[in-house]
Design a protein around this motif. Structure first.
Motif, mmCIF file in Angstrom:
data_model
loop_
_atom_site.group_PDB
_atom_site.id
_atom_site.type_symbol
_atom_site.label_atom_id
_atom_site.label_comp_id
_atom_site.label_asym_id
_atom_site.label_seq_id
_atom_site.Cartn_x
_atom_site.Cartn_y
_atom_site.Cartn_z
ATOM 1 N N LEU A 64 38.202 -3.915 66.426
ATOM 2 C CA LEU A 64 37.964 -3.932 67.908
ATOM 3 C C LEU A 64 38.581 -2.821 68.665
ATOM 4 C CD1 LEU A 64 37.699 -7.554 69.262
ATOM 5 C CD2 LEU A 64 35.841 -6.063 68.397
ATOM 6 N N TRP A 65 39.863 -2.656 68.533
ATOM 7 C CA TRP A 65 40.765 -1.857 68.938
ATOM 8 C C TRP A 65 40.420 -0.211 68.615
ATOM 9 C CZ3 TRP A 65 44.239 -2.170 72.724
ATOM 10 C CH2 TRP A 65 44.533 -3.676 73.281
ATOM 11 N N TYR A 98 39.903 -13.912 64.069
ATOM 12 C CA TYR A 98 40.374 -12.614 64.539
ATOM 13 C C TYR A 98 41.118 -12.036 63.634
ATOM 14 C CZ TYR A 98 38.368 -14.194 69.251
ATOM 15 O OH TYR A 98 37.847 -14.480 70.207
ATOM 16 N N THR A 99 40.996 -12.332 62.435
ATOM 17 C CA THR A 99 41.577 -11.614 61.296
ATOM 18 C C THR A 99 41.463 -10.056 61.166
ATOM 19 O OG1 THR A 99 40.148 -12.333 59.618
ATOM 20 C CG2 THR A 99 42.091 -13.543 59.957
ATOM 21 N N GLN A 150 34.794 2.472 69.716
ATOM 22 C CA GLN A 150 34.572 3.342 71.078
ATOM 23 C C GLN A 150 33.708 2.312 71.873
ATOM 24 O OE1 GLN A 150 36.445 6.034 71.565
ATOM 25 N NE2 GLN A 150 37.495 5.984 69.394
ATOM 26 N N THR A 151 33.058 1.704 71.527
ATOM 27 C CA THR A 151 32.088 0.768 72.241
ATOM 28 C C THR A 151 32.289 -0.554 72.815
ATOM 29 O OG1 THR A 151 31.179 -0.224 70.163
ATOM 30 C CG2 THR A 151 30.286 1.854 70.651
ATOM 31 N N VAL A 152 33.574 -0.983 72.413
ATOM 32 C CA VAL A 152 34.283 -2.054 72.860
ATOM 33 C C VAL A 152 35.113 -1.866 74.268
ATOM 34 C CG1 VAL A 152 35.839 -3.991 72.397
ATOM 35 C CG2 VAL A 152 34.668 -2.938 70.602
ATOM 36 N N SER A 153 34.539 -2.630 75.258
ATOM 37 C CA SER A 153 35.003 -2.590 76.714
ATOM 38 C C SER A 153 36.589 -2.908 76.732
ATOM 39 C CB SER A 153 34.102 -3.160 77.473
ATOM 40 O OG SER A 153 34.338 -4.466 77.502
ATOM 41 N N ALA A 154 36.996 -2.266 77.757
ATOM 42 C CA ALA A 154 38.593 -2.826 77.987
ATOM 43 C C ALA A 154 38.487 -4.313 78.419
ATOM 44 C CB ALA A 154 38.974 -2.038 79.143
ATOM 45 N N GLY A 155 37.697 -4.834 78.894
ATOM 46 C CA GLY A 155 37.533 -6.299 79.288
ATOM 47 C C GLY A 155 37.437 -7.097 78.122
ATOM 48 N N LYS A 156 36.752 -6.968 77.378
ATOM 49 C CA LYS A 156 36.516 -7.622 75.961
ATOM 50 C C LYS A 156 37.920 -7.629 75.197
ATOM 51 C CE LYS A 156 34.133 -8.400 71.786
ATOM 52 N NZ LYS A 156 33.847 -9.865 72.009
ATOM 53 N N LEU A 157 38.593 -6.390 75.217
ATOM 54 C CA LEU A 157 39.885 -6.510 74.553
ATOM 55 C C LEU A 157 41.003 -7.006 75.329
ATOM 56 C CD1 LEU A 157 40.352 -2.415 73.657
ATOM 57 C CD2 LEU A 157 39.756 -4.412 72.149
ATOM 58 N N PHE A 158 40.654 -7.028 76.635
ATOM 59 C CA PHE A 158 41.781 -7.899 77.392
ATOM 60 C C PHE A 158 41.491 -9.646 77.236
ATOM 61 C CE2 PHE A 158 42.659 -10.294 81.625
ATOM 62 C CZ PHE A 158 44.057 -10.218 81.565
ATOM 63 N N LYS A 204 48.330 1.647 66.047
ATOM 64 C CA LYS A 204 47.450 0.826 66.682
ATOM 65 C C LYS A 204 46.902 -0.582 66.051
ATOM 66 C CE LYS A 204 44.023 2.199 69.063
ATOM 67 N NZ LYS A 204 43.314 2.956 70.128
ATOM 68 N N ALA A 205 46.154 0.007 64.900
ATOM 69 C CA ALA A 205 45.579 -1.108 64.269
ATOM 70 C C ALA A 205 46.407 -2.145 63.394
ATOM 71 C CB ALA A 205 44.618 -0.456 63.073
ATOM 72 N N TYR A 206 47.656 -1.555 63.167
ATOM 73 C CA TYR A 206 48.555 -2.553 62.396
ATOM 74 C C TYR A 206 49.208 -3.352 63.353
ATOM 75 C CZ TYR A 206 48.063 -0.952 57.631
ATOM 76 O OH TYR A 206 47.402 -0.652 56.412
ATOM 77 N N VAL A 207 49.507 -2.829 64.627
ATOM 78 C CA VAL A 207 50.029 -3.710 65.720
ATOM 79 C C VAL A 207 49.077 -4.760 66.124
ATOM 80 C CG1 VAL A 207 50.723 -3.662 68.289
ATOM 81 C CG2 VAL A 207 51.719 -1.922 66.638
#
Length: 250
Positions: A212-213, A206-207, A216-224, A148-151
């Motif tokens: 962020l992925w 964003y390098t 565990q504390t980052v919300s799905a909204g921020k990832l979106f 997931k991190a590498y993608v």
């Protein structure tokens, strides 16, 4: 027939890429880099208290790869693909019929993205092998987290490459572009410390997006929203780059 033309142009760009000594050397050093980092960490760990090679080694090294190593690759390859070919006048050969400017631009971009993916695979695979030689193994959950991190890192690097492709259209000299691109990258990295709002609107910030992925504390909204920004950056800078490329005299 049209699909064949696109695939032939894409394969041609890949063949040219592998004939470039810069890329071959970069690929070789990419295979060696994780080994050197692993050996260095193992040697310095007793002295400086650094983390040793562990299950998370491929992810811990990913910030170095995406923060320094791959951006240098992007700048180097982009310099050869666009201003380098303009300066050597080989771009005119690429634009001979039946090739359209959109086709040439698209396939050069696709070749660069393929190189980024290949280098990430090499770095991730060798970093994982270093784990095995260090006597550590990863669980299934950790392997999924690493993938997931590498993608995520690949997506952020594609967004960064779209910016550099756009910038390269303003240059006819590879050396001039590389100097400017490196200065621009360093300045963009320093800018958030002086202007905090800059970080939210720059692909260079964003390098390390892959972290962020994994949090565990980052919300799905921020990832979106960050995902939407990176995809939008890709579309915007690719479109602007093609607009400039289409009107550029070669």
């Amino acid at each position: 027939m049209r699909v064949h033309k696109w695939s032939a142009a894409y394969l041609n760009e890949l063949y040219l890429m592998f004939y470039r000594k810069k890329f071959v050397m970069y690929a070789v050093f990419s295979a060696i880099l994780p080994i050197l980092l692993a050996i260095s960490l193992q040697a310095l760990q007793p002295l400086l208290g650094l983390f040793a090679v562990s299950q998370s080694f491929p992810i811990e090294m990913l910030s170095i790869y995406t923060g320094i190593w791959i951006p240098l690759l992007i700048v180097t390859i982009t310099a050869d693909l666009f201003p380098g070919e303009v300066g050597s006048r080989t771009m005119k050969l690429a634009l001979l019929r039946p090739n359209s400017r959109f086709q040439v631009y698209g396939m050069k971009t696709a070749a660069l993205i393929t190189c980024i993916a290949a280098i990430l695979i090499v770095l991730g695979a060798v970093s994982s092998i270093c784990n095995l030689f260090a006597g550590t193994t990863s669980s299934f959950t950790e392997i999924i987290g690493m993938l997931k991190a590498y993608v995520a890192a690949f997506i952020s690097m594609v967004a960064l490459s779209s910016l550099f492709i756009f910038v390269s259209q303003f240059f006819k000299s590879a050396s001039g572009y590389m100097v400017f691109a490196l200065i621009l990258f360093v300045a963009a990295k320093i800018a958030p410390f002086l202007l905090h709002a800059f970080a939210a609107f720059s692909p260079t910030s964003y390098t390390d997006w892959h972290m962020l992925w994994l949090s565990q504390t980052v919300s799905a909204g921020k990832l979106f929203t960050t995902s939407l920004f990176l995809f939008s950056s890709c579309i915007l800078f690719m479109a602007l780059g093609y607009y400039k490329f289409d009107r550029k005299e070669v």
